[in-house]
Design a protein around this motif. Structure first.
Motif, short mmCIF file in Angstrom:
data_model
loop_
_atom_site.label_atom_id
_atom_site.label_comp_id
_atom_site.label_asym_id
_atom_site.label_seq_id
_atom_site.Cartn_x
_atom_site.Cartn_y
_atom_site.Cartn_z
N ILE A 183 0.83 -1.20 0.00
CA ILE A 183 0.00 0.00 0.00
C ILE A 183 0.87 1.25 0.00
N MET A 184 2.09 1.12 0.54
CA MET A 184 3.00 2.27 0.49
C MET A 184 3.45 2.51 -0.95
N ALA A 185 3.81 1.41 -1.64
CA ALA A 185 4.21 1.53 -3.04
C ALA A 185 3.07 2.12 -3.86
N TRP A 186 1.86 1.64 -3.56
CA TRP A 186 0.68 2.10 -4.27
C TRP A 186 0.46 3.60 -4.04
N MET A 187 0.71 4.03 -2.81
CA MET A 187 0.51 5.44 -2.49
C MET A 187 1.45 6.32 -3.31
N TYR A 188 2.72 5.88 -3.42
CA TYR A 188 3.68 6.71 -4.16
C TYR A 188 3.41 6.71 -5.65
N THR A 189 2.72 5.67 -6.14
CA THR A 189 2.39 5.68 -7.57
C THR A 189 1.03 6.31 -7.83
N THR A 190 0.45 6.92 -6.80
CA THR A 190 -0.80 7.64 -6.99
C THR A 190 -0.51 9.13 -6.80
N PRO A 191 -0.89 9.96 -7.75
CA PRO A 191 -0.59 11.38 -7.60
C PRO A 191 -1.44 12.01 -6.50
N ILE A 192 -0.96 11.88 -5.25
CA ILE A 192 -1.67 12.47 -4.12
C ILE A 192 -1.06 13.82 -3.78
N PHE A 193 0.26 13.84 -3.64
CA PHE A 193 0.90 15.11 -3.29
C PHE A 193 1.75 15.67 -4.42
N TYR A 206 1.78 4.46 -17.32
CA TYR A 206 1.33 3.33 -16.51
C TYR A 206 0.39 3.76 -15.39
N ILE A 207 0.51 5.01 -14.95
CA ILE A 207 -0.33 5.47 -13.84
C ILE A 207 -1.82 5.36 -14.20
N GLN A 208 -2.13 5.44 -15.48
CA GLN A 208 -3.56 5.39 -15.82
C GLN A 208 -4.17 4.01 -15.57
#
Lengths: 263, 245
Positions: A183-193, A206-208
């Motif tokens: 979930i940490m890896a997933w968080m960094y590959t999600t444009p949150i910040f 790939y982010i799409q």
């Protein structure tokens, strides 16, 4: 798997609706029991997190994003709902093992209840977003009325993931530890910040395939820009939520028969 | 008389892994090295019997003879490896008292939670709330978290909740062992009252006196097999004669 085998899976839903209610109420009661501020924490927590991250990312790494606090808290709220609900759902069947061994209960009720209680907490946090919107002078648009739709898609998505994880965790406890890293890896590959434009093009492609990116984009376009999200975002949200839910039901249904021997 | 529980040629087989495989790594390693073999263990073997509506049946036998497994299959907690069980009615499982309690919640909150576990909603539980509290005699502890209760107090509350409704089948597994003499008496009175109202009772106990008092019929299990099923006195004669030699 044929549909007539899946349908009985939900036939007890009306009979056990009171239980679902009680489980959600229990989670909410226990979450803030004995804390002085109680439910105010659901409001305060995202605001404090947003303040810290805004400070960190405005001074250390600079992104060119207008109204960065609001951008951040939108992503943050949806992400923490996703991560909290799926993590708690994952443990839910194991945690209620003593009950499963003694009374007949449709077992999917545990992950579903966990996700629902996280959802309720998350709706309290929406007040924090509203505060930030007003404080930063973002106009309230009609598009905001679509926010529940967006959250509903995400809710269904989380239920699916929660069912898959909770069923697998019964057989392989390793998942509980692995998921924390995942979930940490997933968080960094999600444009949150960060904005997706900060990524090199080949990675951005790939982010799409990350469903969370689409849920957050959907939410931001309503809240931050007062605009309807583009069609491909709608499509991705609807398809990923339905796929996740169906897969969740399928996996859970397959695995639940022998739960009692492993919990 | 109509049949309420039909146990039809039920077998229950467990795979006892020689060592318990708990992690994925171990599982894969064993799969590759071919060490993943199981010991089959039959907890129940070809068991068949019928219970008529309103009957009271005791399940007797040594520890580990399959009594509790049988109850769990009837209650729908486990599904049998072979055969089938049909129950024509609602079941109140008392397989263990207080199974549905959340220790961090108070007795009051647990009454609603446990009621919901048995399938009853808040308004129904509101109607019966006072009755439950009276029966359990826990008036002064109603807002205390259950984790501070003694095992006897937990049992009282659990029994009061499970018997407040007239379920068609009441499943009772060695629960009268806890609780003081007075409460045991009260529980027996409540069970007799339910039975008079037409509830079918399934009862597991090691106390011959209790069984003979409550049950007209008995089923004797030994090593997963049904040795005898019939009138309590006769089954006990067989059961006792086997262990006297």
């Amino acid at each position: 798997m044929k549909i007539h085998k899946i349908l009985p899976f939900f036939q007890h839903l009306t009979q056990f609706k009171p239980l679902l209610n009680e489980l959600v109420v229990r989670d909410l009661k226990l979450k803030y029991r004995r804390s002085i501020l109680g439910y105010v924490w659901s409001l305060l927590n995202p605001l404090l997190m947003m303040t810290i991250m805004t400070l960190v990312f405005s001074y250390m790494f600079r992104f060119d994003i207008p109204n960065y606090p609001l951008y951040l808290i939108c992503g943050q709220t949806l992400w923490s709902f996703f991560s909290e609900s799926t993590t708690m759902a994952m443990q839910s069947v194991l945690a209620n093992g003593s009950l499963i061994r003694k009374v007949y209960i449709p077992k999917y009720i545990f992950p579903i209840a966990r996700v629902l209680s996280s959802f309720v907490t998350m709706t309290f946090s929406l007040a924090a977003i509203l505060i930030v919107m007003i404080a930063t002078g973002v106009p309230l648009s009609w598009e905001l009325l679509l926010v529940p739709t967006c959250l509903l898609f995400l809710l269904v998505f989380c239920m699916g993931i929660g069912m898959i994880l909770s069923a697998m965790a019964v057989y392989f406890r390793d998942i509980v530890h692995l998921y924390g890293v995942l979930i940490m890896a997933w968080m960094y590959t999600t444009p949150i910040f960060y904005p997706i434009s900060a990524l090199p093009e080949e990675i951005a492609y790939y982010i799409q395939f990350n469903p969370m990116y689409h849920y957050i984009t959907f939410f931001r376009s309503l809240v931050l820009y007062g605009a309807l999200p583009p069609a491909n975002v709608w499509f991705s949200c609807i398809v990923s939520s339905i796929l996740s839910f169906l897969l969740g039901v399928f996996v859970f249904h397959k695995l639940q028969r022998n739960f009692i021997l492993y919990v | 008389m109509d049949t309420i529980i039909d146990v039809n040629n039920v077998s229950m087989c467990f795979n006892l892994a020689e060592e318990k495989t708990d992690t994925f790594k171990e599982y894969v390693l064993k799969l590759i090295t071919g060490k993943l073999h199981f010991n089959e263990f039959y907890a129940l073997r070809n068991v068949s019997f019928q219970v008529e509506r309103g009957e009271s049946v005791a399940l007797i036998g040594k520890n580990g003879s399959g009594k509790s497994t049988m109850l769990k299959i009837i209650a729908g907690v486990m599904s049998p490896s072979q055969g089938s069980v049909t129950v024509n009615g609602s079941i109140a499982p008392l397989i263990e008292l207080g199974a549905g309690f959340d220790m961090d919640l108070t007795a009051r909150e647990n009454i609603y939670l446990n009621g919901a576990v048995l399938g009853y909603d808040r308004s129904f539980m509101n109607q019966h709330f006072d009755e439950i509290v009276d029966f359990s005699e826990l008036q002064s502890f109603i807002d205390v978290p259950v984790k501070n209760f003694s095992s006897g107090m937990v049992a009282r509350l659990g029994f009061a909740i499970a018997t407040v409704v007239r379920a068609d089948v009441l499943v009772v597994d060695e629960i009268l062992a806890v609780g003081d003499f007075k409460f045991q008496q009260k529980c027996r009175a409540r069970m007799a009252e339910l039975m008079a109202g037409g509830t079918t009772l399934l009862f597991v106990s090691h106390s011959a006196a209790q069984v003979k008092e409550l049950c007209k019929k008995a089923a004797w299990f030994d090593n997963g097999e049904l040795m005898a099923f019939g009138a309590t006195e006769e089954v006990y004669k067989l059961y006792e004669s086997k262990y006297q030699n």
